[in-house]
Write a protein that holds these residues in place. Sequence first.
Motif, PDB file in Angstrom:
ATOM      1  N   UNK A  75      46.467  39.714  28.215  1.00 15.15           N
ATOM      2  CA  UNK A  75      46.702  40.430  29.470  1.00 15.15           C
ATOM      3  C   UNK A  75      46.590  39.451  30.619  1.00 15.15           C
ATOM      4  N   UNK A  76      47.575  39.478  31.418  1.00 15.17           N
ATOM      5  CA  UNK A  76      47.617  38.474  32.467  1.00 15.17           C
ATOM      6  C   UNK A  76      46.948  38.918  33.752  1.00 15.17           C
ATOM      7  N   UNK A  77      46.341  40.091  33.758  1.00 13.05           N
ATOM      8  CA  UNK A  77      45.786  40.563  35.022  1.00 13.05           C
ATOM      9  C   UNK A  77      44.290  40.795  34.926  1.00 13.05           C
ATOM     10  N   UNK A  78      43.656  40.782  36.037  1.00 14.97           N
ATOM     11  CA  UNK A  78      42.187  40.795  36.011  1.00 14.97           C
ATOM     12  C   UNK A  78      41.649  42.145  35.584  1.00 14.97           C
ATOM     13  N   UNK A  79      40.471  42.076  35.076  1.00 20.29           N
ATOM     14  CA  UNK A  79      39.881  43.234  34.431  1.00 20.29           C
ATOM     15  C   UNK A  79      39.070  44.039  35.426  1.00 20.29           C
ATOM     16  N   UNK A  80      39.698  44.464  36.480  1.00 25.83           N
ATOM     17  CA  UNK A  80      38.936  45.228  37.444  1.00 25.83           C
ATOM     18  C   UNK A  80      39.870  46.054  38.298  1.00 25.83           C
ATOM     19  N   UNK A  81      39.293  47.018  38.919  1.00 23.57           N
ATOM     20  CA  UNK A  81      40.055  47.864  39.816  1.00 23.57           C
ATOM     21  C   UNK A  81      40.381  47.079  41.070  1.00 23.57           C
ATOM     22  N   UNK A  82      41.402  47.502  41.735  1.00 29.23           N
ATOM     23  CA  UNK A  82      41.706  46.871  43.012  1.00 29.23           C
ATOM     24  C   UNK A  82      40.808  47.463  44.071  1.00 29.23           C
TER      25      UNK A  82
END
Lengths: 1015, 1015
Positions: free
Chosen positions: A1-8
């Motif tokens: 997964x190329x995106x961070x593991x958190x909510x915006x």
Amino acid sequence: MAFPLLFLLFCTFCSSPSAIYSTFIPYNTSASVVSGKINVHFVPHSHDDVGWLKTVDQYYFGGNNSIRGACVQNVLDSVMSSLFEDKNRKFIYVEMAFFQRWWRQQSSGMKERVKGLVNSGQLEFINGGMCMHDEATPHYIDLIDQTTLGHKFIKDEFGQIPRVGWQIDPFGHSAVQAYLLGAEFGFDSLFFARIDYQDRAKRLQDKTLEVVWRGSQSLGSTSQIFTGIFPRHYDPPDGFTFEINDVSPPIQDDVLLFDYNVQERVSDFVAAALAQANVTRTNHIMWLMGTDFRYQYANSWYRQMDKFIHYVNQDGRVNVLYSTPSMYTDAKHAANEEWPLKTGDFFPYADHQNAYWTGYFTSRPAFKGFVRTMSGYYLAARQLEFFRGRSGVASKLGVLADALAIAQHHDAVSGTQRQHVAADYALRISIGYKEAEKLVASSLGFLTESRSSTRQGSISTELEQCPLLNISYCPPTESISSDEQSLVVVAYNPLGWKREEVIRIPVSSENVEVRDSNGIQIESQLVPLLNATSRVRTIYAKAYTGHFPSEMPKYWLAFSASLPPLGFNTYFVSVANQTGSSSILSLVHTAENTKARTVEVGPGNLKLRFSVDSGELTHFINGRSLVHCFLKLKFLISNLGPSPCFLQASGAYVFRPNGTFTVKNLGQVPSTFLRGPLLDEVHQQLNPWISQVTRVYKGKEHAEIEFVIGPIPLDDGTGKEITTQIKTTMKTNKTFYTDSNGRDFIKRVRDQRTDWDLEVNQPVAGNYYPVNLGIYVEDDTTELSVLVDRSVGGSSLVDGQIELMLHRRMLHDDMRGVGEVLNEIVCVLDECEGLTIVGKMFLRVDQLGEGAKWRRTVGQEIYSPVLVAFTKQDASKWMESHVNSFSGVDPSYSLPNNVAVITLQELKVGEVLLRLAHLYEVCTLSNVTDVVNVDSFLSNLFIQIGKVTELSLSANQKRSELEKRRLVWKVAAKEEESKVVRGGAVDPDNLVVELAPMEIRTFFLNFDSPQIYVS
Amino acid sequence: MAFPLLFLLFCTFCSSPSAIYSTFIPYNTSASVVSGKINVHFVPHSHDDVGWLKTVDQYYFGGNNSIRGACVQNVLDSVMSSLFEDKNRKFIYVEMAFFQRWWRQQSSGMKERVKGLVNSGQLEFINGGMCMHDEATPHYIDLIDQTTLGHKFIKDEFGQIPRVGWQIDPFGHSAVQAYLLGAEFGFDSLFFARIDYQDRAKRLQDKTLEVVWRGSQSLGSTSQIFTGIFPRHYDPPDGFTFEINDVSPPIQDDVLLFDYNVQERVSDFVAAALAQANVTRTNHIMWLMGTDFRYQYANSWYRQMDKFIHYVNQDGRVNVLYSTPSMYTDAKHAANEEWPLKTGDFFPYADHQNAYWTGYFTSRPAFKGFVRTMSGYYLAARQLEFFRGRSGVASKLGVLADALAIAQHHDAVSGTQRQHVAADYALRISIGYKEAEKLVASSLGFLTESRSSTRQGSISTELEQCPLLNISYCPPTESISSDEQSLVVVAYNPLGWKREEVIRIPVSSENVEVRDSNGIQIESQLVPLLNATSRVRTIYAKAYTGHFPSEMPKYWLAFSASLPPLGFNTYFVSVANQTGSSSILSLVHTAENTKARTVEVGPGNLKLRFSVDSGELTHFINGRSLVHCFLKLKFLISNLGPSPCFLQASGAYVFRPNGTFTVKNLGQVPSTFLRGPLLDEVHQQLNPWISQVTRVYKGKEHAEIEFVIGPIPLDDGTGKEITTQIKTTMKTNKTFYTDSNGRDFIKRVRDQRTDWDLEVNQPVAGNYYPVNLGIYVEDDTTELSVLVDRSVGGSSLVDGQIELMLHRRMLHDDMRGVGEVLNEIVCVLDECEGLTIVGKMFLRVDQLGEGAKWRRTVGQEIYSPVLVAFTKQDASKWMESHVNSFSGVDPSYSLPNNVAVITLQELKVGEVLLRLAHLYEVCTLSNVTDVVNVDSFLSNLFIQIGKVTELSLSANQKRSELEKRRLVWKVAAKEEESKVVRGGAVDPDNLVVELAPMEIRTFFLNFDSPQIYVS
């Protein structure tokens, strides 16, 4: 997964661009007290131990940081910078030993700026002694001296007078601290942290942490002080510590950064303030912003305090301000509240049910003895320096004064420092002693030389002294030979009254005689030195001087000296030319070769009876006053056992016995009895490492018991505390009395406290109290008193009994921070063994009501022993060419036995500091005022007293001004105080000083004639 | 014993009285270089990680100190105070992210004073990027951008140009750092600490720690830099660290205190200086006075340095002075010495025989992918911002710029920070992305709206983007329904050249059609989404957006887009009205239902052949160019086993395999083959947690391999590193090539180093190199290249083989300070599992000599993918009312495929920053200079370029002035350098820019017309 593991998650502020715009915030730090609100007084402080884990100098310059990162230079450097930056910021400084070190290193420009801080009140000196002294183990004279030294520095350099006592760390608090070292200094308040955990719990509940304390029964409300006990310790509430690297969350108020937390931190603050307000009277609370060695980078504290003042006051629920204990005291005073009354003291201190801090009353007994000995010596040396006259030259006693001052620190004479630090204190005192010894030699030399020969040129007489006389090491006396030279003994009496003392010096010949200053032969006695002394003499003379002593002398030569007040007489010891003229050899016999079951000794009125079988002292009989007493003296060991690490062990601070064992008479030598015209002695080897000599002088009605204890063996894997116990059949009703810093006696009731219902957890350790001067018990008819030669812990655990802890050696640390086992070792030629101590107790039985006089007068004599100096010359020549007898006091005059000259010190040419102390308490011997005529007192010195100015106890202000400034407090007392007597003002014409019971009065004496002429 | 246990040792000084006299010492700190002596250059510095154990802001304001006490605010506050106090003191500061935070908080008065420090040279900025970037894992464009941001701050606020590169901590050093981020910035020198321990040992012996480094083969001596490697680390010699609480002995020079140690400390100093001089050329040595987060109380350092300068220079054996790396560089230059030549780079880094820091090349692969994706996006966004015109408003890209800048830190994109810090970096980028996404939407909206409608008022078109397109999550495309609205797809190409790309979007209907901007239907293909995607889509869409996605779409809709340079085209996807017009559904079959033993896929020239039995890719056949290759692609696990604590384990930094296991085909699904007109796909589930899709596009001659790896199981108690391996029969003679920060390729020879005879201890980890762009091998006829979409570690451990480490999950820390196990977890609804990554590789076989062109051009396309935005509207209406096609470039013009526009950014109204990068290296395709006509290039924007100023790479100075100032160094080169070609000066009239191989040229373009008009 190329995106961070958190909510915006969106931070309200952090999406601002990186463009450089200002987030500078000018904090409003100008808050002052707001009435009607809870006022949080920020008191920025750094508690800087004058030695503990590191030496005083290591703490100062940041040496030995592997032991503990601490550098007071950082504190003072960075605090000044922070104070310069904002005129609302404040800081208090306490320990003058450190401040003086820093001050000397500053440029004149910096000194001017710092004076500005002091003048504006940003920097306030409180307490102001050289150190924050211990309250259990020092003598009050040392405490007065160390504070006077610090207060003088503050007065001389800044023109300031400290207003507040600040004993935040000492482990229990003495009555003398409250009245003498508080009120008599002119302090308006006294603050500290450590009291018994049960006491604190009750005071938190009753809101009685702040009280008015009357420490002296004699002086009562005339010497009371407003006293604040901190709700917990002397650090900030949890979460508000801001030393570099501290974990409390700092206020993050930059809207461009993450973790903005202003509201959260303000709420934390308000909650902590309300919690404290809940246990405090009035709406003023103090936050101790600092703790041990903090403010190494002061900005990290002030930055946060600035923000709290800014934001908390914006919030408005409570008010917070930069303050000092003085400002806090004024606010408390302005509240016009009635305060609870406190009497007595705060001993012993326990921080836990199994942790009574009563071990340190005895820890490092040799060092405690050294400090006490040097204290008396320093008193005498100052007298002699004055008699000699400094003629404007700097005092040679400065090093000893400094060394003794820092030795009063609550981790110094208390014995709670690391070993290398103890050695440092001792080294400093030794260096000071060496300087003082030279001064004393030169002063005595000056005083002995005849007027004509001394007006010009240097002093020709070299007088030697013997600091190791207590272990029978004294080269000048040991070497009396048959040549024509005699041993000249100059015996100086530092007391204000006449005195008779038996002087004992080691000699190698049995063919000696003693003559007085008129050349008349006087009675003398030779007491054989027994073997027990030899080992100690050899090892400790080597350890102290660096070389092994010569062969052991064979005898103590004893003779009785009669000495004028503040003066000396000269005695001559020479080889006896005629048979029969020489000293009388003591009669010696041992218990083995007597058939009697008891042996009685004592050449005078006092008789001691010993059981031959047990070796025990069984009867104390004073034929003159018809007092007698059955008693039993024995040694005990508190066996500490191998303590699992989760249990509280005995250590430098804590006494935690888990059993008591009587020292068995295994393998000891039978008692030896030595008798003669001046004194009798009983020598007893109780076990291989405890021996004692009981000594009865013809002219004295007390027994002197000299003990040698050590090396305490550890080979059984248990640490040990060695206690001596005197048992009588007296019915003492749980009650005993111990002194407060060598001054007032305080009533103690076993398993009871004055201020709360004691839950007894440690029936032994919890009943121990500090003993500086002595301890006594009484019943309907009799008093049993024991005086000591240094501070020890003592108690009366059973009716009719007194016990004193004399020595201790440990195998565990007690987990109170020192981090080292109290296990004193002495090494000679790479061989090491546990420390041996040599000390004395003085035992007396009186009729009820008679004991105080003895305790007071003899107590002062123990504190100020006869100072003996030696030289060799033809006796006749000396007598002809020298002054053989001298007194600073008019021959027709002597001070009463209840008044001590506790200070007689030349401050500068024509100015002398004089302190007179009434030794008796109210209701004993002396409800009336005693009188000293200052003019007669010093009239022998050919000086003309010009002006007498009464001062505060620390000599930094006029007494009259102190009284004018003194705050009056409303006290919620249960009963009316009986009228307190104090001495009246000194009439400038007749110069008569009145002293009320327990009163100490301090004067500057100005002389019209700048030069002293000794008569 | 009453006396202390020590000799009467006399301290020479300490017997002075306590009288207050001055020990103030005015230290002479004014030393400068003394010729003929060893000169010790004190370089006071604080190495402040822009995030590591704590977040950047926590480090700044001292938050989270329980993890590590560190507060940069303290550093900067206290350093300034110390610099103000003595004008001889110096300090360097490096990390602008911190300095900027501090600067914004200062009052204008303080700013003025600090400017004074900068102007006088007391405070010098060196390196000067926002952070001290990593050198292994970032892309060179990011590095240029992050440095430009910092340099701009320094230039704008202080008018200063940093002279020195200062990469003291990064874990190995890249060629691009030396020439591009060193020499091309105009730096005179570069310093660092970490090189291979074997390399260091040799350099210490040979005195070759200081060299002239030519990092670029293409640019050679025109981009060389003097480079200093520290003899040990970036801290002072042992015993010379002076942070508060440090244990080095401070100089105690107060004669009134104990422990006076001036002579001893001076001798320590001289000894340490001589030791360092022994391994250094010339008589200048540098002492790094500081280390991580030091100078929290600067005074504690400066106090000691002042004393050392004072006393060591009094001693005279060596000379010591306050200095900076710039002064040190000038001293080295003035020595006129000949320096050894260094080429290549300093990878990999090992600090111990079993500790090769090659694990971090891959650590946190998702974060590395995120950074790379956002880097490309930021590049495109700046172009669009420029096309839109900021009209003087602050850039909306600042947050993303800042976030990406600090993400280049050597504990950021490197993956070596703690988990919460990784989350912080990601959060910052996400916030920045959200801002940028709005800007991109608004810019594209602006550009699509017709001229007349946009001159006034706001933009009416809302264009959506799909950052989660890679996991088939894209709400606007998923919801195409049968109503009248079409999906409008605006596809923007950030490259300077035309391009054809297949765009894939998830759709739920199989009945869709695609039209181009002229309304002409174009070929499209539906590729069924297989189940493997579903899990990742559900979990990660929820994790990222906070809510679960709607039902999974059924297909990827693929169509080919033809895009102009720096421009877009518009496509319309709608429900197909007529049967037959809709997208072509891919043919699907699985390996199970074929009888053939091999399956060949590929709709164009490239064919891939798979073994049906093993599922392996066996042949790569390019029919057009007659290249084919046998290969085998498989996954491996480096099994780390449970490591006893005394052994070196793999961790965030270190790769320490103790065995390799091929991923077994246990329980996996048989391969599935999908074919269609635009692309073929092969779906393979290799094991329950590894799957891949191999994709061949009709128009491309490379294979795209998309892998999904994770969660890596840990239930067998072993951490794992997942490697993919491509095996061929090529005879590659131990040699392979990896790029330097995505730019130059560097030759690697297995088990060899250029600079020393390698002792091979770790045959796997020791042959790993960072791969940012790609890796290739070659033999006599063929090249095998693999390009990547993010930085990874790679190697060729066997001839003909390439391997890349794609993912890693650990059970141990590697004991290099991070103190946390690298074990990335994603949690959704309280269920947590190991991180799954989705990524791509691109695989191609070329004839020898042909690969570079593909690697370079396609590499740039991978970095700058087509930016796709969506809206919904009636297609015809949109076509009529909107601009459907746009290019910033004159339609007659396109940049050559070897020139990339790496920066096109409006700085302010009328001023644009343009960077053009030649992509090819010398000796490959392009020995000649390529040419860009700047005027034509941007002529479509109706702007008139007024002035073109060539700048240094970080745009903080004129290139011409840089060249004038550049220091010339004598180099001990073994052979003559062949002539280096560089582009000539830009003719102000025709505005033609020449670019030599690997050259990057940077310009300010000034426009006469302040407002841009898009044609």
